[in-house]
Write a protein that holds these residues in place. Structure first.
Motif, short mmCIF file in Angstrom:
data_model
loop_
_atom_site.label_atom_id
_atom_site.label_comp_id
_atom_site.label_asym_id
_atom_site.label_seq_id
_atom_site.Cartn_x
_atom_site.Cartn_y
_atom_site.Cartn_z
N LEU A 113 0.83 -1.37 0.04
CA LEU A 113 0.02 0.00 0.06
C LEU A 113 0.94 1.31 0.14
CD1 LEU A 113 -2.76 -1.21 2.46
CD2 LEU A 113 -2.92 -1.33 0.05
N PHE A 114 1.89 1.13 0.66
CA PHE A 114 3.00 2.42 0.67
C PHE A 114 3.54 2.64 -0.71
CE2 PHE A 114 7.19 4.06 0.84
CZ PHE A 114 7.28 5.06 1.77
N TYR A 115 3.77 1.75 -1.50
CA TYR A 115 4.25 2.32 -2.86
C TYR A 115 3.12 2.17 -4.04
CZ TYR A 115 8.65 1.20 -0.97
OH TYR A 115 9.92 1.07 -0.16
N LEU A 116 1.91 1.59 -3.56
CA LEU A 116 0.92 1.90 -4.74
C LEU A 116 0.39 3.47 -4.47
CD1 LEU A 116 -1.44 -1.43 -4.25
CD2 LEU A 116 -0.01 -0.56 -6.21
N LYS A 117 0.37 3.99 -3.11
CA LYS A 117 0.27 5.46 -2.80
C LYS A 117 1.09 6.07 -3.44
CE LYS A 117 -0.24 8.82 0.83
NZ LYS A 117 -0.20 8.80 2.40
N ILE A 218 -4.38 -0.93 -8.91
CA ILE A 218 -4.96 -1.19 -7.56
C ILE A 218 -5.79 -2.19 -7.45
CG2 ILE A 218 -6.12 -0.06 -5.59
CD1 ILE A 218 -4.97 2.59 -6.50
N LEU A 219 -6.88 -2.14 -8.49
CA LEU A 219 -7.77 -3.23 -8.63
C LEU A 219 -7.30 -4.47 -8.87
CD1 LEU A 219 -10.54 -1.32 -10.41
CD2 LEU A 219 -10.97 -2.48 -8.34
N LEU A 251 -12.95 5.53 -2.29
CA LEU A 251 -12.23 4.56 -2.78
C LEU A 251 -13.04 3.83 -3.88
CD1 LEU A 251 -9.30 3.24 -3.38
CD2 LEU A 251 -9.74 1.72 -1.49
N LEU A 252 -14.17 3.40 -3.45
CA LEU A 252 -14.91 2.39 -4.36
C LEU A 252 -15.71 3.45 -5.36
CD1 LEU A 252 -17.12 0.53 -1.98
CD2 LEU A 252 -15.67 -0.22 -3.59
N TYR A 253 -15.92 4.63 -5.08
CA TYR A 253 -16.21 5.84 -6.21
C TYR A 253 -15.07 5.89 -7.19
CZ TYR A 253 -17.88 10.09 -8.34
OH TYR A 253 -18.08 11.09 -9.15
N SER A 254 -13.84 5.96 -6.77
CA SER A 254 -12.74 5.97 -7.47
C SER A 254 -12.73 4.94 -8.61
CB SER A 254 -11.58 6.23 -6.94
OG SER A 254 -10.50 6.28 -7.84
N PHE A 255 -12.93 3.77 -8.29
CA PHE A 255 -13.01 2.51 -9.04
C PHE A 255 -14.09 2.67 -10.04
CE2 PHE A 255 -10.91 -0.13 -5.02
CZ PHE A 255 -9.63 0.56 -5.46
N ASN A 256 -15.10 2.94 -9.64
CA ASN A 256 -16.35 3.17 -10.46
C ASN A 256 -16.26 4.11 -11.46
OD1 ASN A 256 -18.96 2.14 -10.90
ND2 ASN A 256 -19.64 4.20 -10.30
N ASN A 266 -7.87 10.26 -8.37
CA ASN A 266 -6.75 9.78 -7.98
C ASN A 266 -7.18 9.36 -6.28
OD1 ASN A 266 -4.08 9.27 -6.91
ND2 ASN A 266 -3.32 11.09 -7.95
N PRO A 267 -6.84 7.98 -6.29
CA PRO A 267 -7.61 7.18 -4.98
C PRO A 267 -6.25 7.02 -4.05
CG PRO A 267 -7.27 5.62 -6.65
CD PRO A 267 -6.71 6.79 -7.30
N CYS A 268 -5.23 7.70 -4.03
CA CYS A 268 -3.79 7.39 -3.58
C CYS A 268 -3.99 7.55 -1.90
CB CYS A 268 -2.74 8.19 -3.81
SG CYS A 268 -2.67 9.99 -3.76
N TYR A 269 -4.89 8.61 -1.56
CA TYR A 269 -4.67 8.81 -0.09
C TYR A 269 -5.94 7.94 0.47
CZ TYR A 269 -1.66 12.57 -0.95
OH TYR A 269 -0.66 13.30 -1.45
N TYR A 270 -6.82 7.41 -0.15
CA TYR A 270 -7.99 6.32 0.43
C TYR A 270 -7.28 5.18 0.67
CZ TYR A 270 -10.65 10.12 -1.38
OH TYR A 270 -11.25 11.63 -1.64
N LEU A 271 -6.11 4.82 -0.04
CA LEU A 271 -5.52 3.46 0.19
C LEU A 271 -5.10 3.49 1.58
CD1 LEU A 271 -3.04 3.28 -2.92
CD2 LEU A 271 -5.42 2.07 -2.75
N GLU A 272 -4.88 4.24 2.48
CA GLU A 272 -4.53 4.00 3.76
C GLU A 272 -6.03 3.45 4.56
OE1 GLU A 272 -3.66 8.23 5.06
OE2 GLU A 272 -1.65 8.12 3.81
N THR A 273 -7.02 3.64 4.01
CA THR A 273 -8.09 2.79 4.75
C THR A 273 -8.06 1.64 4.60
OG1 THR A 273 -9.62 3.23 2.77
CG2 THR A 273 -9.37 5.39 4.29
#
Length: 293
Positions: A113-117, A218-219, A251-256, A266-273
């Motif tokens: 998650l760190f590197y995906l962010k 990410i998906l 995060l789901l909204y970003s994917f959809n 850009n969902p990067c900061y939601y990866l922390e959840t």
């Protein structure tokens, strides 16, 4: 730009660069090269056409011209290579680290998650460059897991294979996740489909395409397989499942968004959840087992 000149005999003595099986590479052969006491990676391009080669070398030249404003974690080619007087490729610094595609296969979810962010943070910095400098056209284009190197000691993520990027007035190249068979076909009016047969890409790169590829990376990580070829029903079913296991709504909204007419996120900061439990439950073998009950 400097040209490293090799004879055919010198070239034939070079050692091929060993790539892990998960690394995706289809444009050229890779070799190790020691040049002026520094370790380099040399890419000798396949020759589908002279226009392909000229565009690649033009891209390398543009990267060199704009080097002073590019992010410092862009591993840009720094020399062209000629073999027996014919330019056939280029070299770039050899980075210390592991390919992101390899890193994502280990068991350290926090690292994943760190590197995906960091990919998302890089896309933010590229947007700032487009907004504040003379470089208005600047996209990774061929954004996928194999085009990043991780240095765990420095906690840095580097972008490689930049000869496929969209920069300035170069011609857009093929991208692994931007194909006629990809999920993006369900929102084709949002993406700029290329109808020029002389340009190899399926979609003209822009901010939406880079964010599309990032969301797919990410998906794919969550699913544990490439889901970019899903049909819309399969994709929606999987997103509904991710909702049931508690993924963050943003995060789901970003994917959809990647399959709607809304601008991609850009969902990067939601990866922390994301929790370890959610990441494990998101895998295809868990999802398939639950769906088949």
């Amino acid at each position: 730009m400097n040209i490293i000149r090799l004879s055919k005999k010198e070239f034939e003595k070079l050692k091929s660069l060993e790539l892990p099986s998960e690394i995706f590479n289809q444009e050229g052969d890779m070799y190790e090269l020691d040049y002026e006491g520094k370790s380099k990676v040399m890419k000798i391009l396949f020759h589908p056409s002279s226009s392909f080669l000229l565009n690649k070398f033009h891209t390398v030249e543009l990267l060199n011209n704009y080097a002073d404003i590019l992010p410092n974690n862009f591993c840009c080619p720094d020399n062209l290579v000629s073999i027996d007087g014919k330019i056939q490729g280029f070299v770039m610094p050899k980075l210390q680290g592991e390919n992101l595609a390899t890193v994502l296969k280990d068991n350290n979810i926090d690292n994943h998650l760190f590197y995906l962010k960091k990919i998302g943070e890089l896309l933010k910095s590229m947007k700032m460059i487009r907004n504040t400098t003379k470089l208005k056209t600047f996209y990774i284009n061929d954004l996928h897991e194999s085009n990043f190197i991780v240095n765990k000691q420095k906690k840095k993520l580097y972008v490689i294979d930049l000869d496929s990027c969209k920069i300035g007035k170069n011609t857009a190249c093929i991208s692994r996740y931007l194909s006629p068979f990809a999920l993006l076909k369900y929102a084709s009016s949002k993406y700029k489909i290329n109808h020029n047969c002389h340009i190899p890409c399926y979609v003209i790169p822009d901010e939406n395409t880079d964010l599309y590829c990032y969301n797919i990376v990410i998906l794919n990580y969550l699913y544990g397989k490439n889901l970019n070829g899903f049909n819309l029903s399969q994709f929606n079913d999987y997103l509904n499942y991710l909702d049931t296991i508690g993924l963050n709504k943003n995060l789901l909204y970003s994917f959809n968004s990647i399959v709607t007419l809304n601008e991609n996120q850009n969902p990067c900061y939601y990866l922390e959840t994301l929790t370890e439990k959610q990441v494990n439950k998101a895998k295809h073998y868990v999802y398939t087992r639950i769906n088949n009950k």
